[in-house]
Structures are given as C-alpha cells and as structure tokens.
Design a protein around this motif. Structure first.
Motif, short mmCIF file in Angstrom:
data_model
loop_
_atom_site.label_atom_id
_atom_site.label_comp_id
_atom_site.label_asym_id
_atom_site.label_seq_id
_atom_site.Cartn_x
_atom_site.Cartn_y
_atom_site.Cartn_z
N THR A 90 -6.65 39.49 44.35
CA THR A 90 -7.38 40.69 43.95
C THR A 90 -6.97 41.10 42.56
O THR A 90 -5.78 41.12 42.22
CB THR A 90 -7.12 41.84 44.94
OG1 THR A 90 -7.50 41.42 46.26
CG2 THR A 90 -7.93 43.07 44.56
N ASP B 1 -15.62 43.82 44.60
CA ASP B 1 -14.42 44.42 45.17
C ASP B 1 -13.14 43.95 44.50
O ASP B 1 -12.04 44.32 44.91
CB ASP B 1 -14.35 44.12 46.67
CG ASP B 1 -14.32 42.61 46.97
OD1 ASP B 1 -14.44 41.80 46.02
OD2 ASP B 1 -14.15 42.25 48.16
N ARG C 108 -12.06 40.88 44.43
CA ARG C 108 -11.53 39.64 45.02
C ARG C 108 -11.98 38.45 44.18
O ARG C 108 -13.16 38.29 43.90
CB ARG C 108 -11.99 39.48 46.47
CG ARG C 108 -11.23 40.38 47.44
CD ARG C 108 -11.83 40.32 48.84
NE ARG C 108 -11.85 38.99 49.38
CZ ARG C 108 -10.82 38.39 49.99
NH1 ARG C 108 -9.66 39.04 50.11
NH2 ARG C 108 -10.92 37.19 50.49
#
Length: 271
Positions: free
Chosen positions: A41, A60, A62
């Motif tokens: 991440t 997100d 990721r």
C-alpha cells in the motif's frame, strides 16, 4: 525500467545506459530488473503524477506489481549485447522478498539464464498488509522500522537460496525522517551484524548500493563477520544515474581490505 509495459518502450533507456557505460569507460554492467510479487500500500498523494507507481496503484493505494516478461527482458538484453559488443552486459534480476514468493520466483528463474540474482527487501507487514519504509516512518518509530527491517532481512537470508547477492541492506536509510536526526548505524550494530553474519555464513555477497552512500562501518562489520565478497550497484533507472558515487564507494571498500576480482564483472573479494 518495469515490465508492465512492452520492453520496446524501454529499449531506448537500456541502450542509453549502455552508451553511458561506454562513455564512462565501464567494462561491464548488469541489468538487474525488479521482480516483485508483494502487494503493498502506498500513499497516492505522495506519488508523482504520471510516475510508474501512480499508474499501477489502485484508488485505495494498493499496488500490485505487474507480471514479469522474462522473454521480452532477455530479448532486450541480447539486443543491447549486439549493439554494444565491447561492453560486457550481464542479465539479472532483483527478486523482492524471495522468501515469501519462492514458487513464483523459481518459475521466473527457470526461464533464464540470468547471470546475477539479487535478493532484496522493500516491504514490511503493516496493518494487515504491507508497506515500504517511507510510509512506515509516517506512523511508526524510526528505530522500530529499522530493527524490524533488519530482522526480516535475516529471515530473507535464512529463508531463500535463490539469490547470490543481498541488495541494499540499508534500504530504510534512504527515507530516514529528518525529525529523527542523523541516522546512526551504531544504534543498530547488533541487528546489522546478525544479518551480515548469516549472509557471510551462506557464502553470498553484499551489495554496496550507492543510491545513498553505505556507511563505512557496515562494510567493516561485513568484513569482521566473515564477509568475503562485495558488488557495487548504483540503482540506476536512468542513464545519468549509472555509476553514481562509485569512486567514493571504491575508496571506502578498498580501505576495508577488498580488492577487484580477476575479471571486470567479478565480485570484489577480501584481500
């Protein structure tokens, strides 16, 4: 250079690196392409717009590494060898967290040959996922991050035999936060020595990565723990980064008793 896109897109960069090597008078270079499988991440706000990481990171944050195109990579190496016959060009990989991804790494290595394989650690477990040091430093004590990193380096050495050179043992130092003051390797001497001892006992080499100068004490500890071989890596992703800091690194390594091998592409060895 990264393998999500066609290798044709990077042919110019690889050729530029080779041309730069010739200009500098280097007798040999190695293209140790990143091979990563860990999904980590990132903070999207910290990524440069249009950068490679920004293109592969999801909303997100990721980041899933793209598959490695071994055939395309090896074809590009052969093309460079044909264009620069007077330069010794080694193929290679930098296997990220190989102790976590043994089957995947093994499959890629079987597609070789690869002249030089580095083992490296970029990520650590964090909040149910994985993160790199720059993100870890934002919410964890700097000393804790370094100690966990070196503990995981020791686990990597003990848990994988696919690599012959350990890359950037001081990777977190690149991102050491200013508020923590100057990085002091002596605060982590025990952890460094433990990892270096395991590496020496396994008969492998230590990379002196010049992206950030490696502290001379780490090379001294490497010698004292039985380390017998060193390689140099400039972590160059662009031609003008090739061999950066090598002159200083060579002087430092020689001061600790290491000398060039028989051939230009050989490891430097303890005298």
């Amino acid at each position: 250079m990264h393998s999500q896109w066609s290798w044709d897109a990077f042919a110019g960069t690889m050729q530029g690196v080779c041309a730069r090597a010739v200009d500098l008078g280097l007798p040999a270079i190695a293209f140790t392409e990143h091979v990563d499988h860990t999904v980590w991440t990132v903070d999207r706000d910290e990524l440069d717009e249009g950068s490679f990481l920004a293109t592969v990171a999801g909303p997100d944050g990721r980041l899933t590494p793209p598959p490695f195109d071994a055939a395309g990579y090896l074809e590009s190496i052969e093309d460079c060898r044909e264009r620069f016959p007077g330069l010794r060009i080694l193929s290679g990989l930098e296997a990220g967290e190989p102790h976590w991804h043994a089957p995947a790494i093994g499959k890629i290595l079987a597609a070789g040959p690869f002249d030089r394989v580095l083992g490296s650690l970029h990520c650590l477990p964090d909040n149910g996922g994985y993160a790199e040091p720059p993100d870890l430093f934002r919410h964890r004590a700097p000393a804790e991050v370094v100690r966990q990193y070196l503990a995981e380096v020791a686990a990597l050495i003990a848990g994988s035999d696919v690599f012959t050179v350990l890359a950037h043992i001081d990777f977190p130092v690149r991102y050491w936060p200013a508020h923590a003051g100057p990085f002091d390797p002596y605060a982590f001497e025990e952890e460094f020595r433990h990892a270096l001892r395991l590496l020496a006992d396994s008969g492998r080499a230590l990379e002196v990565n010049t992206c950030v100068p490696l502290h001379p004490e780490i090379v001294r500890w490497w010698r004292e723990e039985g380390g017998s071989a060193i390689t140099f890596g400039s972590d160059a992703h662009e031609p003008d980064e090739l061999a950066r800091g090598f002159a200083t690194a060579v002087d430092m390594v020689q001061a600790h008793g290491f000398r060039p091998g028989r051939d230009p592409h050989d490891y430097w060895i303890a005298a």
